[in-house]
Design a protein around this motif. Structure first.
Motif, short mmCIF file in Angstrom:
data_model
loop_
_atom_site.label_atom_id
_atom_site.label_comp_id
_atom_site.label_asym_id
_atom_site.label_seq_id
_atom_site.Cartn_x
_atom_site.Cartn_y
_atom_site.Cartn_z
N LEU A 56 0.82 -1.21 0.00
CA LEU A 56 0.00 0.00 0.00
C LEU A 56 0.86 1.26 0.00
CD1 LEU A 56 -2.81 -1.01 2.54
CD2 LEU A 56 -2.88 -1.09 0.04
N ASN A 59 2.16 2.12 -3.23
CA ASN A 59 1.13 2.69 -4.09
C ASN A 59 0.64 4.05 -3.60
OD1 ASN A 59 -0.15 0.80 -6.43
ND2 ASN A 59 0.85 -0.45 -4.86
N LEU A 61 0.05 5.41 -0.44
CA LEU A 61 -0.82 5.64 0.70
C LEU A 61 -0.01 5.77 1.99
CD1 LEU A 61 -3.69 3.06 0.01
CD2 LEU A 61 -3.61 5.48 -0.59
N VAL A 63 -0.06 4.66 5.68
CA VAL A 63 -0.75 3.51 6.26
C VAL A 63 -0.31 3.25 7.70
CG1 VAL A 63 -1.35 1.08 5.93
CG2 VAL A 63 -0.75 2.50 3.94
N SER A 253 -4.11 -6.06 -1.34
CA SER A 253 -3.76 -4.66 -1.59
C SER A 253 -4.37 -4.17 -2.90
CB SER A 253 -2.24 -4.51 -1.62
OG SER A 253 -1.67 -4.98 -0.43
N VAL A 257 -6.82 -0.96 -2.99
CA VAL A 257 -6.45 0.26 -3.72
C VAL A 257 -7.45 0.57 -4.83
CG1 VAL A 257 -4.73 1.23 -5.30
CG2 VAL A 257 -3.99 0.15 -3.16
N PHE A 265 -3.47 -0.21 -9.45
CA PHE A 265 -2.56 -0.82 -8.49
C PHE A 265 -1.30 -1.33 -9.19
CE2 PHE A 265 -1.07 -4.66 -6.19
CZ PHE A 265 -0.76 -4.06 -4.97
#
Length: 401
Positions: A56, A59, A61, A63, A253, A257, A265
């Motif tokens: 994540l 990509n 984010l 988290v 994930s 996403v 993703f």
């Protein structure tokens, strides 16, 4: 030591079933306004949770991660983008939630979850991953609403709390799917899948049917495989089963996403995260491995891994009273008969630790002749290939330098 740890210092470890306490505390102080993933299962929860977070973060984010137990520092339980939260941040936030902890008489685990929720709120995370502590139905993490639920696998563990068969334990663990929109399962076990399908009516993805790992290769640098037969992926985590954990993390994930952030993703080709105590190589010559495997399923995978990597040697072992030590030491005995190594037993200085005399009795009943180790395990003094295993608590008995 953090203020959180000082507050609970000397208090007896207790698991008090029921969600009323943490539900009230969360409603008062710890609600979340971001999508989340809950990860349950018998083994592989920690590895899978960390792999999901890495995917994540790759990509784009921000988290939060809540996991347990910790090995060396309490800070390991609460991370932002895989970085442990500092003592100062933990102390400041704990002072804020302390009145709520006291009002609802929260347990250690419930309090740590509330602490994580407040930190995630202050850090303004985009998403969070929550690793289940014990079971699922009555676990504090299950008081939250999660958008995606992940079940890594189910085998016998905590039978005094969760049930004596895989089906009974599945009934408890599969409760994490309630309220989720998507589910991911990392096993094709028929009993597990029957329970999950009966309880969960959302969109379900199953390892081996909807996604998989091919051509798995394992060495002391990590694990390589082809995701769904086409994309080469490598993880720093060691073991054939880590290819399953990584595949579960990729599929989870991707769903998360694409469905909740409306983004394309990107599948990571390499996962760099390493976890202490998960086939952790403490020395290469001779090889010395530390693995926190503490139940029949995890120890069987550990032994398979050791044999495939041609690590034949001694075992340093200890465990807790609430684990099935008869089964565990049978597996250890089978390995030692192949490795021609010796068994070294230690006693964990904790109210949950099994007495050394009892461990010796069980080991001797398996035809083993254990040696007793007092004090710490000094890695620099180990001259033969060895594995240290049986409990998270052994981490505190290892002298790494």
């Amino acid at each position: 030591m953090t203020l959180f740890e000082r507050f609970f210092e000397g208090k007896e470890f207790v698991w008090r079933p029921g969600l009323d306490r943490i539900k009230g505390a969360v409603e008062l102080s710890g609600r979340k306004e971001y999508p989340s993933i809950i990860v349950g299962g018998t083994n592989g929860k920690g590895s899978t949770s960390h792999l999901i977070v890495e995917a994540l973060v790759r990509n784009g984010l921000k988290v939060g991660l809540f996991s347990s137990p910790h090995l060396l520092r309490f800070n390991e339980r609460i991370k932002i983008n895989l970085k442990e939260v500092s003592d100062e941040e933990l102390n400041g936030v704990f002072l804020e939630i302390k009145p709520v902890v006291e009002r609802f008489q929260l347990t250690y685990f419930e309090s740590s979850l509330l602490l994580a929720l407040k930190i995630f709120e202050k850090k303004r995370v985009d998403a969070a991953v929550f690793e289940v502590g014990l079971g699922g139905r009555l676990d504090a993490t299950n008081v939250l609403k999660h958008q995606v639920a992940v079940l890594t696998n189910v085998s016998l563990d905590h039978t005094n709390y969760l049930g004596s068969t895989v089906r009974e334990i599945s009934e408890e663990k599969s409760e994490i799917f309630r309220g989720a929109e998507f589910g991911v399962v990392g096993t094709d076990n028929r009993d597990v899948l029957e329970v999950v399908r009966r309880k969960f009516k959302g969109e379900l993805y199953i390892y081996g049917r909807d996604f998989w790992a091919d051509e798995v290769s394992v060495n002391l640098d990590g694990t390589s495989f082809f995701y769904m037969g086409t994309l080469p992926v490598k993880t720093s985590l060691i073991g054939e089963f880590q290819s399953i954990n990584a595949s579960v993390a990729i599929r989870t994930s991707q769903i998360f996403v694409e469905k909740f952030f409306n983004r394309h993703f990107l599948i990571p080709k390499e996962f760099r995260v390493k976890l202490p105590g998960r086939f952790e190589v403490l020395n290469f010559n001779p090889p010395v491995v530390f693995d926190v495997a503490h139940n029949e399923g995890a120890l069987s995978k550990l032994v398979k891994n050791l044999i495939e990597l041609k690590i034949f040697g001694d075992v340093y072992y200890s465990g807790l009273r609430d684990k099935e030590q008869e089964k565990n030491l049978s597996i250890i005995g089978d390995y030692l008969r192949v490795s021609k190594g010796e068994l070294h037993l230690l006693e964990i200085e904790n109210e949950r630790g099994m007495a050394i005399d009892e461990l010796v009795r069980i080991a001797e009943g398996k035809g083993l002749r254990p040696r007793i180790v007092k004090g710490k395990i000094r890695i620099k003094e180990i001259k033969k290939p060895s594995v240290i295993t049986g409990s998270f608590y052994l981490g505190g008995l290892i002298e790494r330098g």
